[in-house]
Design an enzyme around this catalytic site. Structure first.
Site, mmCIF file in Angstrom:
data_model
loop_
_atom_site.group_PDB
_atom_site.id
_atom_site.type_symbol
_atom_site.label_atom_id
_atom_site.label_comp_id
_atom_site.label_asym_id
_atom_site.label_seq_id
_atom_site.Cartn_x
_atom_site.Cartn_y
_atom_site.Cartn_z
ATOM 1 N N HIS A 1 43.996 -1.391 -17.746
ATOM 2 C CA HIS A 1 43.722 -0.782 -16.435
ATOM 3 C C HIS A 1 45.016 -0.305 -15.781
ATOM 4 O O HIS A 1 45.053 0.739 -15.143
ATOM 5 C CB HIS A 1 43.052 -1.790 -15.495
ATOM 6 C CG HIS A 1 41.819 -2.403 -16.057
ATOM 7 N ND1 HIS A 1 41.814 -3.664 -16.604
ATOM 8 C CD2 HIS A 1 40.568 -1.925 -16.182
ATOM 9 C CE1 HIS A 1 40.603 -3.948 -17.017
ATOM 10 N NE2 HIS A 1 39.825 -2.909 -16.790
ATOM 11 N N THR B 1 37.413 -0.907 -8.337
ATOM 12 C CA THR B 1 37.192 -1.953 -9.348
ATOM 13 C C THR B 1 36.511 -3.177 -8.758
ATOM 14 O O THR B 1 36.618 -3.440 -7.563
ATOM 15 C CB THR B 1 38.524 -2.352 -10.029
ATOM 16 O OG1 THR B 1 38.253 -3.316 -11.034
ATOM 17 C CG2 THR B 1 39.522 -2.919 -9.052
ATOM 18 N N ARG B 2 35.785 -3.902 -9.656
ATOM 19 C CA ARG B 2 35.196 -5.191 -9.269
ATOM 20 C C ARG B 2 35.614 -6.265 -10.267
ATOM 21 O O ARG B 2 35.052 -7.338 -10.309
ATOM 22 C CB ARG B 2 33.663 -5.101 -9.189
ATOM 23 C CG ARG B 2 32.983 -4.289 -10.268
ATOM 24 C CD ARG B 2 31.502 -4.473 -10.253
ATOM 25 N NE ARG B 2 31.142 -5.530 -11.175
ATOM 26 C CZ ARG B 2 30.818 -5.352 -12.450
ATOM 27 N NH1 ARG B 2 30.773 -4.151 -12.984
ATOM 28 N NH2 ARG B 2 30.519 -6.372 -13.217
ATOM 29 N N ARG C 1 33.817 5.488 -17.676
ATOM 30 C CA ARG C 1 32.600 5.440 -18.474
ATOM 31 C C ARG C 1 31.683 4.409 -17.815
ATOM 32 O O ARG C 1 32.151 3.343 -17.411
ATOM 33 C CB ARG C 1 33.015 4.960 -19.874
ATOM 34 C CG ARG C 1 31.985 5.122 -20.918
ATOM 35 C CD ARG C 1 32.490 4.561 -22.241
ATOM 36 N NE ARG C 1 31.429 4.663 -23.230
ATOM 37 C CZ ARG C 1 30.426 3.794 -23.305
ATOM 38 N NH1 ARG C 1 30.374 2.766 -22.495
ATOM 39 N NH2 ARG C 1 29.492 3.967 -24.207
ATOM 40 N N HIS D 1 43.721 -5.755 -16.172
ATOM 41 C CA HIS D 1 44.544 -6.151 -17.320
ATOM 42 C C HIS D 1 45.449 -4.965 -17.661
ATOM 43 O O HIS D 1 45.455 -3.955 -16.968
ATOM 44 C CB HIS D 1 43.643 -6.565 -18.484
ATOM 45 C CG HIS D 1 42.737 -7.705 -18.124
ATOM 46 N ND1 HIS D 1 43.221 -8.950 -17.771
ATOM 47 C CD2 HIS D 1 41.386 -7.784 -18.015
ATOM 48 C CE1 HIS D 1 42.207 -9.745 -17.480
ATOM 49 N NE2 HIS D 1 41.081 -9.061 -17.613
#
Ligand code: PPS
Length: 570
Positions: free
Chosen positions: A202, A194-195, A288, A199
């Site tokens: 996730h 992740t970058r 996605r 929340h």
């Protein structure tokens, strides 16, 4: 059970003793100061994150990667890891030579034996790797506008890793992570790249992914270089730390990856999977539009939404890591629960807050509901992104000498100090010329330098949430625009044109300078013998002729209120 994924992986470092010796010898070598991106790449080359690479790509490997995503020996590798250098440096280097690679402080981190030197066709690289030669793609922009024109390739001898002073305990090399997994008895590990801040959606999806494949979870965020405009990694890491205890105890680990992302979509996803395999993971979540770069110049996505999943799925056996396709999670109001989007009950109400809406709510200080994120995460984001009335800003007065800039600026300063919610600094033309620009005259070059210095100081003040009031003549539009750009990264820039006509300024002639200018005793005097480019679209224009100072300063205050910069109370 096969524990290959947890055995140590080869690194490129030499022993401590050899490193000391090499460092001394390397001091004599021609040396290259690594760019931020090269520093990230070198760290992952040396610690095995980019295994099986042994250095920056040779021309033959580069060709293979561009054409087939494979090194010359056939090994799968989707991303060109190249050492781009300047023309001047390249001229002094011949293949066969050793060069020292240094960090920004000049510390020698590695020696590279140059095997290849070539001039890449960057447009071709952009087409092959990123799918389009368009500078709207951040990596293509980097390639054309930041990377040097010549590439050097060759094996690396690692002397020492780059030093990080932040979040030291959260940074792990591939071998440190492998050792950690061994120690904890973790055999199946699913990595989440992740970058962005995490929340609830996730947290739900990573938790479900781990449960589905019966694996432990590695949250593996990128803290090297991400997409321009992303939340800074300091804020993000504090957010990740807040989310960690939302998982069942001892199931999840957070580790920071000093990767320089390219936002290359499908190729990037494959690269990420290889990197996670090197870090000892058995599974990798791909979502996605994984590592998508945003829209192209026609407003379309660069890659199809599932291209990344397809490419990773096609190569997962060869890499030795299993892809876990990311399920888009949505919040169902009636059930007060998150569901994968394809499992939402008929007729249910789906709630969503987009990234843009989240930023708007932060900016305006509006509510961010608990179903969307954890209060601790929201608190961190609010600290990093305060509402407008708590951000810094700059009021920039421009106008002729004697137009009334300093007088209004002084009045504005005390009015803002009376409000007292932020520190205020006045950078008046005369004062700046005394303390900051005393060696400068009034040529175009010197005026530009003077204004850019003011802009730099004002941007620092704005960044640190203070109010900067600037009052120079600033006669050139392009320079004012440059200052605006420096400041708008951190807060608002309010341009006030003090448009008192030349005749009135000359009539006042408070310092007697116009008289001297007319007599030719002062050269390059703005309005008399030097240009003043009027701003076309100032936020406010004030002609002080016949107006009282207090009234003028009040006009500025009203503008600041209208822009939401002052006047709000908690
Ligand atoms: S600039 O163009 O923005 O860099 O000028 P600035 O730093 O505001 O300095 C303007 C003040 O310097 C005095 N002064 C001159 N102004 C314009 N042209 C010439 N040649 C010149 N020589 C000296 C003048 O007092 C300006 O002060 P203000 O407050 O504007 O009257």
């Amino acid at each position: 059970m096969n524990l290959d994924n947890l055995a140590p992986i080869p690194e490129l470092y030499v022993s401590h003793e050899s490193a000391l010796k090499l460092k001394e010898e390397a001091a004599e070598l021609p040396s290259w100061d690594l760019t931020r991106r090269q520093l990230c790449d070198l760290e992952l080359l040396m610690n095995g994150g980019f295994n099986p690479l042994k250095g920056f790509l040779s021309e033959e490997d580069y060709e293979g990667v561009l054409e087939h995503m494979r090194l010359a020996d056939g090994t799968l590798w989707p991303m060109p890891i190249t050492l781009d250098v300047s023309e001047a440096f390249a001229e002094c280097i011949e293949p066969g030579q050793d060069i020292a690679l240094r960090d920004p402080e000049g510390v020698i981190l590695a020696i590279m034996t140059v095997s290849d030197k070539w001039r890449p066709d960057k447009s071709r690289e952009a087409e092959k790797v990123f799918g389009a030669d368009e500078v709207a793609h951040p990596a293509v922009n980097y390639l054309h506008n930041e990377a040097g024109p010549v590439y050097l390739g060759g094996p690396i001898t690692g002397i020492q890793p780059p030093v990080h002073y932040d979040f030291r305990s959260r940074r792990d090399t591939p071998n440190e992570l492998r050792a950690f997994f061994r120690k904890m008895g973790w055999r199946r590990i699913v990595a989440f790249q992740t970058r962005n801040p995490l929340h609830r959606a996730h947290q739900e999806l990573t938790f479900r992914a781990a449960r589905e494949v019966q694996a432990n979870l590695l949250i593996h965020p990128v803290v090297g270089m991400t997409k321009p405009g992303d939340v800074d990694h300091f804020t993000r890491v504090r957010c990740y730390e807040a989310v960690l205890d939302k998982y069942p105890p001892s199931t999840t680990h957070l580790s920071l990856l000093n990767l320089a992302m390219r936002m290359a979509g499908p190729r990037e996803a494959l690269w990420h999977a290889l990197i996670r395999r090197n870090h000892g993971c058995t599974h990798f979540i791909v979502g996605r539009d994984h590592a998508g770069p945003g829209k192209n110049s026609k407003g379309e996505d660069f890659y199809g939404p599932y291209d990344a999943q397809e490419l990773v799925a096609a190569h997962q056996d060869e890499i030795g890591i299993e892809m876990v396709p990311f399920k888009h999670m949505v919040y169902v109001e009636e059930k007060a629960q998150y569901f994968p989007v394809d499992e939402v009950p008929e007729g249910a109400t789906i709630l969503n807050i987009s990234g843009t809406e989240l930023r708007r709510r932060l900016r305006e200080g509006l509510e961010i509901p608990e179903w969307f994120s954890f209060p601790e995460v929201v608190a961190e984001l609010r600290r990093a992104y305060p509402p407008r009335h708590k951000q810094g800003f700059t009021v920039f007065f421009t106008g002729l000498s004697g137009s009334g800039k300093s007088t209004i600026a002084n009045a504005l300063m005390v009015k803002l100090m009376e409000i007292g919610d932020r520190p205020v600094t006045l950078l008046d033309g005369d004062v700046v010329r005394k303390h900051l620009s005393s060696e400068l005259g009034f040529s175009k070059e010197h005026r530009d330098l003077n204004i850019r210095r003011i802009g730099f100081v004002a941007s620092e003040i704005t960044k640190n949430r203070g109010i900067a009031i600037c009052a120079p003549i600033a006669p050139y539009e392009a320079t004012r625009r440059a200052v605006r750009e420096m400041i708008e990264q951190y807060g608002a820039f309010v341009l006030v044109h003090v448009a008192t006509p030349l005749e009135e300024c000359e009539r006042r002639d408070r310092k007697g300078l116009y008289k001297l200018a007319r007599e030719g005793k002062i050269k390059e005097f703005t309005g008399i013998s030097d240009p003043y480019e009027e701003p076309e679209n100032p936020d406010l224009r004030i002609d002080t002729t016949g107006l009282d100072v207090d009234y003028c300063a009040h006009q500025v205050l009203l503008k600041l209120e209208q822009l939401g910069l002052i006047g709000m109370r908690d």
